[in-house]
Design an enzyme around this catalytic site. Structure first.
Site, PDB file in Angstrom:
ATOM      1  N   ALA A 110      -7.381 -16.547  -5.161  1.00 31.85           N
ATOM      2  CA  ALA A 110      -8.260 -15.883  -4.188  1.00 31.85           C
ATOM      3  C   ALA A 110      -8.416 -14.421  -4.592  1.00 31.85           C
ATOM      4  O   ALA A 110      -8.197 -13.501  -3.811  1.00 31.85           O
ATOM      5  CB  ALA A 110      -7.726 -16.025  -2.769  1.00 31.85           C
ATOM      6  N   LEU A 111      -8.813 -14.220  -5.843  1.00 27.70           N
ATOM      7  CA  LEU A 111      -8.796 -12.890  -6.447  1.00 27.70           C
ATOM      8  C   LEU A 111      -9.814 -11.952  -5.803  1.00 27.70           C
ATOM      9  O   LEU A 111     -10.913 -12.347  -5.440  1.00 27.70           O
ATOM     10  CB  LEU A 111      -9.089 -12.995  -7.942  1.00 27.70           C
ATOM     11  CG  LEU A 111      -8.136 -13.872  -8.768  1.00 27.70           C
ATOM     12  CD1 LEU A 111      -8.526 -13.815 -10.239  1.00 27.70           C
ATOM     13  CD2 LEU A 111      -6.679 -13.449  -8.580  1.00 27.70           C
ATOM     14  N   GLU A 121     -10.758  -7.318  -5.812  1.00 28.38           N
ATOM     15  CA  GLU A 121     -10.732  -6.155  -6.699  1.00 28.38           C
ATOM     16  C   GLU A 121      -9.328  -5.586  -6.874  1.00 28.38           C
ATOM     17  O   GLU A 121      -9.048  -4.932  -7.881  1.00 28.38           O
ATOM     18  CB  GLU A 121     -11.686  -5.072  -6.192  1.00 28.38           C
ATOM     19  CG  GLU A 121     -13.131  -5.321  -6.556  1.00 28.38           C
ATOM     20  CD  GLU A 121     -13.360  -5.356  -8.066  1.00 28.38           C
ATOM     21  OE1 GLU A 121     -12.798  -4.501  -8.778  1.00 28.38           O
ATOM     22  OE2 GLU A 121     -14.110  -6.238  -8.527  1.00 28.38           O
ATOM     23  N   GLY A 122      -8.450  -5.809  -5.912  1.00 22.13           N
ATOM     24  CA  GLY A 122      -7.070  -5.379  -6.096  1.00 22.13           C
ATOM     25  C   GLY A 122      -6.417  -6.094  -7.260  1.00 22.13           C
ATOM     26  O   GLY A 122      -5.812  -5.464  -8.142  1.00 22.13           O
ATOM     27  N   HIS A 123      -6.539  -7.415  -7.291  1.00 21.95           N
ATOM     28  CA  HIS A 123      -6.010  -8.182  -8.418  1.00 21.95           C
ATOM     29  C   HIS A 123      -6.680  -7.766  -9.725  1.00 21.95           C
ATOM     30  O   HIS A 123      -6.023  -7.597 -10.757  1.00 21.95           O
ATOM     31  CB  HIS A 123      -6.260  -9.679  -8.214  1.00 21.95           C
ATOM     32  CG  HIS A 123      -5.604 -10.265  -7.014  1.00 21.95           C
ATOM     33  ND1 HIS A 123      -6.322 -10.838  -5.990  1.00 21.95           N
ATOM     34  CD2 HIS A 123      -4.295 -10.382  -6.661  1.00 21.95           C
ATOM     35  CE1 HIS A 123      -5.498 -11.286  -5.067  1.00 21.95           C
ATOM     36  NE2 HIS A 123      -4.258 -11.018  -5.446  1.00 21.95           N
ATOM     37  N   LYS A 161       0.593  -2.217  -2.619  1.00 22.27           N
ATOM     38  CA  LYS A 161       0.438  -2.664  -1.229  1.00 22.27           C
ATOM     39  C   LYS A 161       1.654  -3.472  -0.811  1.00 22.27           C
ATOM     40  O   LYS A 161       2.220  -3.261   0.256  1.00 22.27           O
ATOM     41  CB  LYS A 161      -0.827  -3.506  -1.044  1.00 22.27           C
ATOM     42  CG  LYS A 161      -1.001  -3.977   0.406  1.00 22.27           C
ATOM     43  CD  LYS A 161      -2.145  -4.942   0.568  1.00 22.27           C
ATOM     44  CE  LYS A 161      -1.764  -6.338   0.137  1.00 22.27           C
ATOM     45  NZ  LYS A 161      -0.799  -6.966   1.100  1.00 22.27           N
ATOM     46  N   SER A 195      -5.998 -11.042   0.062  1.00 25.05           N
ATOM     47  CA  SER A 195      -6.618 -12.358   0.213  1.00 25.05           C
ATOM     48  C   SER A 195      -6.592 -12.811   1.662  1.00 25.05           C
ATOM     49  O   SER A 195      -7.469 -13.563   2.103  1.00 25.05           O
ATOM     50  CB  SER A 195      -5.902 -13.376  -0.679  1.00 25.05           C
ATOM     51  OG  SER A 195      -5.947 -12.982  -2.033  1.00 25.05           O
TER      52      SER A 195
END
Length: 294
Positions: free
Chosen positions: A33-34, A36-38, A156, A193
């Site tokens: 469930a990618l 922009e953080g990933h 996070k 996500s």
């Protein structure tokens, strides 16, 4: 070109080939469930390593019996498209049986597990029994499979990063655990996500978590360690007044998750918070150092 790998043997064959060519390897571990953080972690790995692998695995043993394993978002094809756009070299997307061939689906079923004591006794640890044991057990296995030089983690989930860093250090693994800044939406909400669990009204409330933690961090930066107790109490009251359903905790620790005691430089402190809002559990933290002189 993105290689999609499903077996341990395929991953090891690929990393051996890269090693033979003298390439360094960076790894980003996710549950899919990618967002922009990933993808920012992929970018960081891309800048520092010759080859980048992302693992995509919804790890059952880090979920408690009443948690959201079954409804956790799964968007594999969209994830693959995003990784191709980011020029990721390989994605390891194993079946559950590949990682847990004995049929383990809960941490109490695992024959060999990894426990990091102390760091898992605070913050989310007591609220999610067994969660971090499930994380470290799976992450250690992935590190052995991927054989990377560096692994990248978002701040996070700061406690998760600190626990994994300690595990790698304690096990003497030749891997650098790299922290990366939290990616946020324009209103300050940390990308997650699980944000998809929020309806429009809840989504409007959610950014107030980080805003409140930052205000608390700023107060500690300005007034010192003696105001921590009063500050965390005020943050919790503010969050409830803003519409959060439950405040699980608002607490202050050092960057190594040590206690904030007399003499601790405020620049070493972080303000951590966890709340419930509708069907979502939201986490965030604010570094006091970012507010010093602000």
């Amino acid at each position: 070109m993105l290689r999609v790998l499903h077996t341990i043997e395929d991953v090891r064959e690929q990393t051996r080939e890269w090693r033979a060519a003298g390439s360094s390897i960076g790894c980003v571990m996710t549950m899919g469930a990618l967002h922009e953080g990933h993808l920012s972690l992929v970018d960081a790995a891309r800048r520092e390593c010759d080859k980048v692998v992302l693992t995509l695995f919804v790890n059952p043993i880090q979920f408690g019996p009443s948690e959201d394993f079954d409804r956790y978002p799964r968007t594999e094809e969209a994830d693959f498209r995003a990784l191709r756009d980011r020029e990721c070299d390989a994605v390891f997307a194993p079946a559950t049986e590949t990682i847990f061939p004995l049929g383990e689906r809960r941490i109490d079923q695992v024959r060999t597990k990894v426990v990091v004591r102390g760091l898992t006794d605070v913050l989310c640890g007591p609220r999610r029994p067994g969660h971090f044991d499930g994380v470290t057990t799976e992450v250690l296995k992935m590190l052995h499979i991927v054989d990377c030089d560096r692994t990248y983690w978002g701040e996070k989930d700061y406690q998760q990063y600190a626990v994994i860093r300690a595990m790698v250090e304690d096990q003497g693994l030749p891997v650098k655990v790299v922290p990366c800044p939290t990616m946020r939406d324009v209103d300050g909400l940390a990308l997650s996500s699980r944000n998809t669990y929020l309806d429009s009204g809840q989504r409007a409330i959610a950014p107030r978590l980080y805003a409140a933690l930052r205000r608390g961090a700023r107060r500690i930066a300005e007034q010192g360690i003696d105001v921590i107790g009063e500050t965390t109490k005020q943050i919790a009251e503010t969050l409830l007044a803003h519409g959060f359903d439950l405040v699980e905790y608002v607490e202050v620790y050092t960057g190594s998750l040590g206690p904030a005691v007399a003499g601790t430089p405020v620049e070493e402190l972080r303000v951590f918070g966890a709340v419930r809002l509708g069907g979502a559990r939201l986490l965030d933290n604010a570094a006091v150092a970012d507010e010093v002189g602000g």
